[in-house]
Design a protein around this motif. Sequence first.
Motif, short mmCIF file in Angstrom:
data_model
loop_
_atom_site.label_atom_id
_atom_site.label_comp_id
_atom_site.label_asym_id
_atom_site.label_seq_id
_atom_site.Cartn_x
_atom_site.Cartn_y
_atom_site.Cartn_z
N GLY A 43 59.06 -36.19 39.52
CA GLY A 43 57.90 -35.75 40.27
C GLY A 43 56.70 -35.54 39.35
N ALA A 44 55.79 -34.68 39.76
CA ALA A 44 54.60 -34.40 38.96
C ALA A 44 54.14 -32.97 39.23
CB ALA A 44 53.47 -35.37 39.30
N LEU A 45 53.57 -32.35 38.21
CA LEU A 45 53.12 -30.98 38.32
C LEU A 45 51.62 -30.91 38.02
CD1 LEU A 45 54.28 -28.10 38.81
CD2 LEU A 45 54.37 -27.85 36.33
N VAL A 46 50.87 -30.32 38.93
CA VAL A 46 49.44 -30.11 38.74
C VAL A 46 49.22 -28.64 38.38
CG1 VAL A 46 47.17 -30.11 39.83
CG2 VAL A 46 48.80 -31.95 40.32
N THR A 47 48.55 -28.40 37.27
CA THR A 47 48.29 -27.04 36.80
C THR A 47 46.80 -26.77 36.86
OG1 THR A 47 50.22 -27.08 35.32
CG2 THR A 47 48.51 -25.44 34.86
N THR A 48 46.43 -25.67 37.50
CA THR A 48 45.02 -25.29 37.61
C THR A 48 44.78 -23.98 36.87
OG1 THR A 48 44.72 -26.40 39.74
CG2 THR A 48 43.17 -24.66 39.20
N THR A 49 43.76 -23.95 36.03
CA THR A 49 43.34 -22.74 35.33
C THR A 49 41.85 -22.54 35.60
OG1 THR A 49 42.56 -23.69 33.25
CG2 THR A 49 44.95 -23.42 33.50
N GLU A 50 41.30 -21.46 35.08
CA GLU A 50 39.87 -21.23 35.25
C GLU A 50 39.04 -22.29 34.53
OE1 GLU A 50 39.59 -17.24 33.85
OE2 GLU A 50 39.98 -16.36 35.82
N ALA A 51 39.65 -22.96 33.54
CA ALA A 51 38.93 -23.98 32.78
C ALA A 51 38.98 -25.34 33.43
CB ALA A 51 39.51 -24.08 31.37
N GLY A 52 39.88 -25.55 34.39
CA GLY A 52 39.97 -26.84 35.03
C GLY A 52 41.37 -27.15 35.52
N THR A 53 41.55 -28.40 35.95
CA THR A 53 42.82 -28.85 36.51
C THR A 53 43.39 -29.98 35.66
OG1 THR A 53 42.14 -28.25 38.76
CG2 THR A 53 43.91 -29.87 38.56
N TRP A 54 44.69 -29.91 35.42
CA TRP A 54 45.40 -30.94 34.66
C TRP A 54 46.51 -31.52 35.53
CZ3 TRP A 54 43.07 -26.88 32.47
CH2 TRP A 54 42.38 -27.07 31.25
N VAL A 55 46.73 -32.84 35.43
CA VAL A 55 47.80 -33.52 36.14
C VAL A 55 48.84 -33.97 35.12
CG1 VAL A 55 48.41 -35.59 37.44
CG2 VAL A 55 46.40 -34.27 38.08
N ALA A 56 50.10 -33.68 35.36
CA ALA A 56 51.17 -34.07 34.44
C ALA A 56 52.31 -34.72 35.19
CB ALA A 56 51.67 -32.85 33.66
N PRO A 57 52.32 -36.07 35.27
CA PRO A 57 53.49 -36.77 35.80
C PRO A 57 54.66 -36.65 34.82
CG PRO A 57 51.52 -38.15 35.80
CD PRO A 57 51.23 -36.97 34.94
N ALA A 58 55.73 -37.39 35.09
CA ALA A 58 56.98 -37.18 34.36
C ALA A 58 56.95 -37.64 32.91
CB ALA A 58 58.12 -37.88 35.09
N ASN A 59 55.87 -38.20 32.44
CA ASN A 59 55.80 -38.56 31.03
C ASN A 59 54.76 -37.72 30.28
OD1 ASN A 59 53.64 -39.70 32.36
ND2 ASN A 59 53.66 -41.62 31.21
N ARG A 60 54.43 -36.57 30.82
CA ARG A 60 53.46 -35.68 30.21
C ARG A 60 54.03 -34.25 30.15
NH1 ARG A 60 51.55 -40.19 29.75
NH2 ARG A 60 49.36 -40.79 29.98
N LEU A 146 39.88 -31.89 34.60
CA LEU A 146 38.88 -31.87 35.66
C LEU A 146 38.29 -30.46 35.74
CD1 LEU A 146 37.68 -33.58 38.06
CD2 LEU A 146 39.34 -32.38 39.51
N PRO A 147 37.03 -30.27 35.31
CA PRO A 147 36.45 -28.93 35.34
C PRO A 147 36.26 -28.45 36.78
CG PRO A 147 34.77 -30.55 34.80
CD PRO A 147 36.08 -31.28 34.80
N GLU A 148 36.49 -27.16 36.98
CA GLU A 148 36.34 -26.58 38.32
C GLU A 148 35.17 -25.61 38.33
OE1 GLU A 148 37.85 -27.65 40.81
OE2 GLU A 148 39.66 -28.63 40.04
N PRO A 149 34.35 -25.62 39.40
CA PRO A 149 33.14 -24.79 39.43
C PRO A 149 33.41 -23.34 39.78
CG PRO A 149 33.35 -26.01 41.48
CD PRO A 149 34.49 -26.46 40.59
N GLY A 150 32.49 -22.48 39.37
CA GLY A 150 32.51 -21.09 39.79
C GLY A 150 31.49 -20.82 40.87
N ASP A 151 30.41 -21.59 40.89
CA ASP A 151 29.35 -21.41 41.88
C ASP A 151 29.88 -21.77 43.27
OD1 ASP A 151 26.98 -22.51 43.58
OD2 ASP A 151 26.03 -21.37 41.97
N ALA A 152 29.66 -20.87 44.23
CA ALA A 152 30.22 -21.06 45.58
C ALA A 152 29.66 -22.30 46.26
CB ALA A 152 29.94 -19.82 46.43
N ARG A 153 28.39 -22.63 46.01
CA ARG A 153 27.79 -23.81 46.63
C ARG A 153 28.45 -25.09 46.12
NH1 ARG A 153 21.94 -22.21 44.63
NH2 ARG A 153 23.33 -21.63 42.88
#
Length: 257
Positions: A43-60, A146-153
């Motif tokens: 499978g694959a695991l997506v990890t989200t932090t305040e700094a952004g989102t990372w995607v890790a399939p089975a070879n990561r 993938l950076p994630e925003p803090g601004d609500a807009r």
Amino acid sequence: MTELVHEPVSLTDDAAVCGPLAHGQDVAAHFHDFGQLRYAASGALVTTTEAGTWVAPANRITWVPPFHVHSSRSYGETDVRLLRVPAELAGQLPAEPSVFTASALLREAYLARTGAPEPVDSARARLLLDVVLAELARARREPLRLPEPGDARLKAVTDLLHADPASPATLAELGHRTGSSERTLSRLFGSELSMSFHQWRTLLRIQRALLELGAGTSVTDTAIRLGWSNPSSFIEAFTELVGQTPGRYRAAARGHG
């Protein structure tokens, strides 16, 4: 993608995420006082932090340093193997969350260390952890944060894109739907995320393409499902960001599944 909650909790063990996860299963935001390596044997695991989102399939392999708040979502039937890295050893790895390409030696040492319960201070456990850390020190770091925003807009717009990465909507159209002007949103993409709207949406689509290709979807079908006008433009964008063609990535990911 998963979303951070306002009051993340501290977890002292890995029971909430370790083991089999169903497709689309979420693990709420939390943190540890130790570092954590996260590997999806399938499978694959997506990890989200305040700094952004990372995607890790089975070879990561994903690295989350101590005290970094993170949440997770699984894609496909996901077999998650977690490895605790004591705080005193965490300095051997980056200070920010990262994703690494797993070599054959790294993968086998990791699975051997996480596969059978044994005292963490045993000679074998220490040796295997040393091998894992040594291999990570030379492993290629995945650049696709993938950076994630803090601004609500801005978040209102990126939430729409997360829900439908293939959407052809322009920034003006998305702004109309969320109540912000195109000019304001364009400025926010640059000032807060350090990239344009087009760059951010392309990066989001490439992250989703990693999941599609890792699950065995063809290059052509992946391109169509994620909104590219033709496979050639998808192949060009993917190769530029990932460093290899989607066909080569798909073959390598499936070979490690």
